[in-house]
Design an enzyme around this catalytic site. Structure first.
Site, PDB file in Angstrom:
ATOM      1  N   HIS A 122       1.131  -1.325   0.202  1.00 57.09           N
ATOM      2  CA  HIS A 122       0.229   0.054   0.179  1.00 57.09           C
ATOM      3  C   HIS A 122       0.802   1.322   0.164  1.00 57.09           C
ATOM      4  O   HIS A 122       1.792   1.351   0.484  1.00 57.09           O
ATOM      5  CB  HIS A 122      -1.188   0.071   1.322  1.00 57.09           C
ATOM      6  CG  HIS A 122      -2.018  -0.631   1.003  1.00 57.09           C
ATOM      7  ND1 HIS A 122      -2.103  -1.896   0.974  1.00 57.09           N
ATOM      8  CD2 HIS A 122      -3.033  -0.662   0.674  1.00 57.09           C
ATOM      9  CE1 HIS A 122      -3.090  -2.425   1.136  1.00 57.09           C
ATOM     10  NE2 HIS A 122      -3.947  -1.765   0.867  1.00 57.09           N
ATOM     11  N   LYS A 139      -0.902   4.635   4.573  1.00 53.65           N
ATOM     12  CA  LYS A 139      -1.457   3.715   5.021  1.00 53.65           C
ATOM     13  C   LYS A 139      -1.291   3.351   7.062  1.00 53.65           C
ATOM     14  O   LYS A 139       0.032   2.945   6.896  1.00 53.65           O
ATOM     15  CB  LYS A 139      -2.398   2.150   4.333  1.00 53.65           C
ATOM     16  CG  LYS A 139      -3.245   1.926   5.219  1.00 53.65           C
ATOM     17  CD  LYS A 139      -3.590   0.095   4.112  1.00 53.65           C
ATOM     18  CE  LYS A 139      -3.895  -0.299   4.529  1.00 53.65           C
ATOM     19  NZ  LYS A 139      -5.481   0.480   4.846  1.00 53.65           N
TER      20      LYS A 139
END
Length: 244
Positions: A132, A136
């Site tokens: 990601h 995040k």
């Protein structure tokens, strides 16, 4: 993510964009709507469905508020615990509004999880790698956790990890359900990606899903907005909306 959802709802036939709430952007405008600072704006605008893409702490306030005010909830926030979901089940019980919680609204990701679940009983080893963007906060991702849980439910017979020494502590990743290892990568330039690698004697199977842009989540979000009234109580996972 919130801005992308607002734009998608505003552009979708059959849906009407009536309110947006963000305390950090209050007073601004999006798609002709002034962004409010208080949840009350949803009720004042007559919203029937609210999409929550925030953080877990905020969702723990917003989602029960929606239940109390008779508004359906579509939740894409990750980091929620099993206790949170059980609380939501209690608050969305009966004949009131409904709630859909999905770790991932990309239809390709939903299919990836289903394919991994189907493949699990035919392999001895498996590892999950999720990748990601570097903004995040939680690791592993909600999608990775859901994948691990579904694979573990499909098969408990996994070969033990042969590693006896980690030269760098943590190199083998985290241990998920049924001992399946999971690795979380956080890197600039990425959005949301996941690989499930399964291995058996003389063969491997790799299932990979990539979301290159937040727009990849919008078809699932819009589908959930349109279908949430048809699914009583709390529904966890977009797969149930898709009939998988």
């Amino acid at each position: 993510m919130g801005a992308t959802v607002c734009q998608a709802v505003a552009a979708e036939p059959g849906l009407e964009f009536v309110a947006a709430v963000d305390p950090h952007a209050a007073g601004g405008t999006i798609e002709g709507i002034t962004i409010a600072s208080e949840l009350r704006a949803f009720a004042d605008a007559g919203a029937e469905v609210v999409v929550d893409f925030t953080v877990a702490d905020a969702a723990r306030t917003t989602v029960p508020w929606l239940a109390m005010h008779g508004i359906h909830a579509v939740v894409g926030t990750t980091g929620l615990t099993d206790e949170d979901v059980e609380r939501f089940r209690h608050e969305f019980g009966g004949d009131g509004p409904n709630c859909i919680i999905a770790p991932n609204f990309a239809i390709s990701a939903v299919l990836m999880m289903r394919f991994a679940e189907l493949a699990a009983p035919f392999f001895d080893t498996a590892e999950v790698i999720e990748l990601h963007h570097d903004g995040k906060a939680d690791a592993p991702s909600g999608t990775a956790v859901a994948t691990l849980e579904r694979m573990a439910a499909a098969s408990q017979e996994w070969a033990p990890d042969p590693t006896t020494k980690e030269v760098v502590p943590g190199a083998r990743g985290g241990v998920g359900p049924a001992g399946i290892r999971v690795h979380a990568v956080r890197m600039r330039g990425m959005v949301a990606h996941q690989e499930v690698i399964l291995g058996a004697l003389g063969q491997t199977l790799t299932i990979r899903q990539d979301s290159y842009d937040r727009s990849s989540f919008m078809p699932g979000v819009l589908l959930a907005c349109k279908r949430v009234a048809e699914h009583p109580g709390v529904t966890v996972g977009l797969d149930k909306i898709l009939g998988l």
